[in-house]
Write an enzyme that holds these catalytic residues in place. Sequence first.
Site, mmCIF file in Angstrom:
data_model
loop_
_atom_site.group_PDB
_atom_site.id
_atom_site.type_symbol
_atom_site.label_atom_id
_atom_site.label_comp_id
_atom_site.label_asym_id
_atom_site.label_seq_id
_atom_site.Cartn_x
_atom_site.Cartn_y
_atom_site.Cartn_z
ATOM 1 N N HIS A 121 -0.579 10.298 -44.754
ATOM 2 C CA HIS A 121 1.131 10.104 -44.705
ATOM 3 C C HIS A 121 1.081 8.319 -44.697
ATOM 4 C CE1 HIS A 121 4.049 8.747 -41.928
ATOM 5 N NE2 HIS A 121 4.323 9.651 -41.768
ATOM 6 N N ASP A 198 -6.288 9.870 -38.041
ATOM 7 C CA ASP A 198 -4.647 9.824 -37.791
ATOM 8 C C ASP A 198 -4.571 11.245 -37.235
ATOM 9 O OD1 ASP A 198 -2.910 10.510 -37.952
ATOM 10 O OD2 ASP A 198 -1.691 10.225 -40.314
ATOM 11 N N GLN A 201 -0.672 14.707 -35.994
ATOM 12 C CA GLN A 201 -0.200 16.609 -36.274
ATOM 13 C C GLN A 201 -1.578 16.624 -35.401
ATOM 14 O OE1 GLN A 201 2.347 17.188 -37.251
ATOM 15 N NE2 GLN A 201 3.362 15.620 -38.034
ATOM 16 N N LYS A 224 5.917 13.536 -30.947
ATOM 17 C CA LYS A 224 5.302 14.670 -31.090
ATOM 18 C C LYS A 224 4.516 15.571 -30.232
ATOM 19 C CE LYS A 224 4.701 11.770 -35.655
ATOM 20 N NZ LYS A 224 5.410 12.765 -36.902
ATOM 21 N N CYS A 362 6.940 11.200 -46.213
ATOM 22 C CA CYS A 362 5.710 9.642 -45.690
ATOM 23 C C CYS A 362 4.687 10.380 -46.486
ATOM 24 C CB CYS A 362 5.662 9.294 -44.783
ATOM 25 S SG CYS A 362 6.979 9.288 -43.717
HETATM 26 N N1 PMP Z 1 0.612 10.083 -39.091
HETATM 27 C C1 PMP Z 1 1.094 11.447 -39.400
HETATM 28 C C2 PMP Z 1 0.007 12.508 -39.853
HETATM 29 C C3 PMP Z 1 2.299 11.653 -38.941
HETATM 30 O O1 PMP Z 1 2.370 13.056 -39.447
HETATM 31 C C4 PMP Z 1 3.016 10.752 -38.316
HETATM 32 C C5 PMP Z 1 4.374 11.145 -38.082
HETATM 33 N N2 PMP Z 1 5.048 11.966 -39.541
HETATM 34 C C6 PMP Z 1 2.685 9.656 -38.515
HETATM 35 C C7 PMP Z 1 1.334 9.248 -39.052
HETATM 36 C C8 PMP Z 1 3.683 8.193 -37.885
HETATM 37 O O2 PMP Z 1 3.665 8.233 -36.962
HETATM 38 P P1 PMP Z 1 4.566 7.236 -36.154
HETATM 39 O O3 PMP Z 1 6.125 7.327 -36.974
HETATM 40 O O4 PMP Z 1 4.899 8.216 -34.718
HETATM 41 O O5 PMP Z 1 4.213 5.927 -36.096
#
Ligand code: PMP
Length: 407
Positions: A121, A198, A201, A224, A362
């Site tokens: 991401h 990270d 998910q 999430k 993203c």
């Molecule tokens: N890493 C992953 C794998 C994600 O799916 C996301 C959220 N889509 C993020 C990081 C970023 O999370 P946040 O926008 O809550 O900071």
Amino acid sequence: MDTSNIRKLFPILGQKVNGHPLTYLDSAASAQKPIQVIETLKHYYERDNANVHRGVHTLGSRATDAYEGARAKAARFIHAERALEIIFTRGTTSSINLVASSYARAVCKEGDEIVVSAMEHHSNLLPWQQAAKATGAVLKYIPLQADGTFSIEAAEKTITDRTKVVSVSHISNVLGVTNPVKQIAAIAHKHGAVVMVDGAQSIPHIKVDVQELDCDFYAFSGHKMCGPTGIGVLYGKRAYLEQMEPIEFGGEMIDYVGLHDSSWKELPWKFEGGTPIIAGAIGLGAAIDFLEQIGLDVIEAHDKQLTSYAVERMKQIDHLTMYGTEEGRFGLVTFNLDTIHPHDLATVLDTYGVAIRAGHHCCQPLMKHFGASATARASFYLYNTEEDVEQLLLALNKTKKYFREVE
Ligand code: PMP
């Protein structure tokens, strides 16, 4: 798991959208909130709201107890050794930025390496790009296989004695694949590097044990996992957090302030400058209670089963391309249908009350790897049912027919 009873706990799911019962298949972007979390926030603002760590009055003590209680819950939830290893942040993005801006910039020198993968991401890429630029370190990528995943052998070849940080996702937000983070941590440690995971998910779906994984940093977001927006966690091993400098300076995080120099509080507060995200943390605590009550093993089994069901059903649609591996796709399905642009697809699906995600998620480097500018993604959580999948199928078939007719 009795999903119909669980659904009743999520007031938002009871509504109709565009004349159809809401089919919410976008939990990987943000999950819905159960009544327990909503009530906890309401209770906090109605009865306990005050600033923390300074008030000598009753409300200040209640707010502080609830805020620090949430930290203890988060520590227990991921099996951190100590509550002081839990830093409250705005979310996964802030947590990764904190490590990249503090730890990586202090540790990396010209020619050192930071290792990521092109599956990541943007939140797990850009902070490292910036840290590499600032320090002269090389940003290295674990090569991806055709299906977008990487092998442990590829990780082993990429990580060297020059590597200072390795940062990978636990579960990919596009592929749904679970990365072997425990093995990656072992490889990184062999070379004297730290590992950041990270967990955006993974944390909603599986039981995470940071000590068992032996990761050095773990990041996740409250929103999430049925918690509020604006709150997240950075877990870090005490030794690393101790050696790190804060990146935000101001009230709350200080011990002594002089005219030209100051000193910081001990962990975890040195990283929480300014009035912290009090309600958010308390709401996160309520989300943890909720998920634990149901059981992470039960949630994992349900989400896995429902994803497999969706994959099997979606295979029956002609010209539907799914991305990622056959096995191990978990919590979500990323796909394209025929030549329909995913934004058009998501827009038409919405007219059937079906909420999915469309775009690059993203993950532009991963999209490039697939030669796709965008994809659609349906994601599943504990409140989703086979009926939701059937409504998705129905809407997909109708959309396909509609686009064929207008062609
Ligand atoms: N890493 C992953 C794998 C994600 O799916 C996301 C959220 N889509 C993020 C990081 C970023 O999370 P946040 O926008 O809550 O900071």
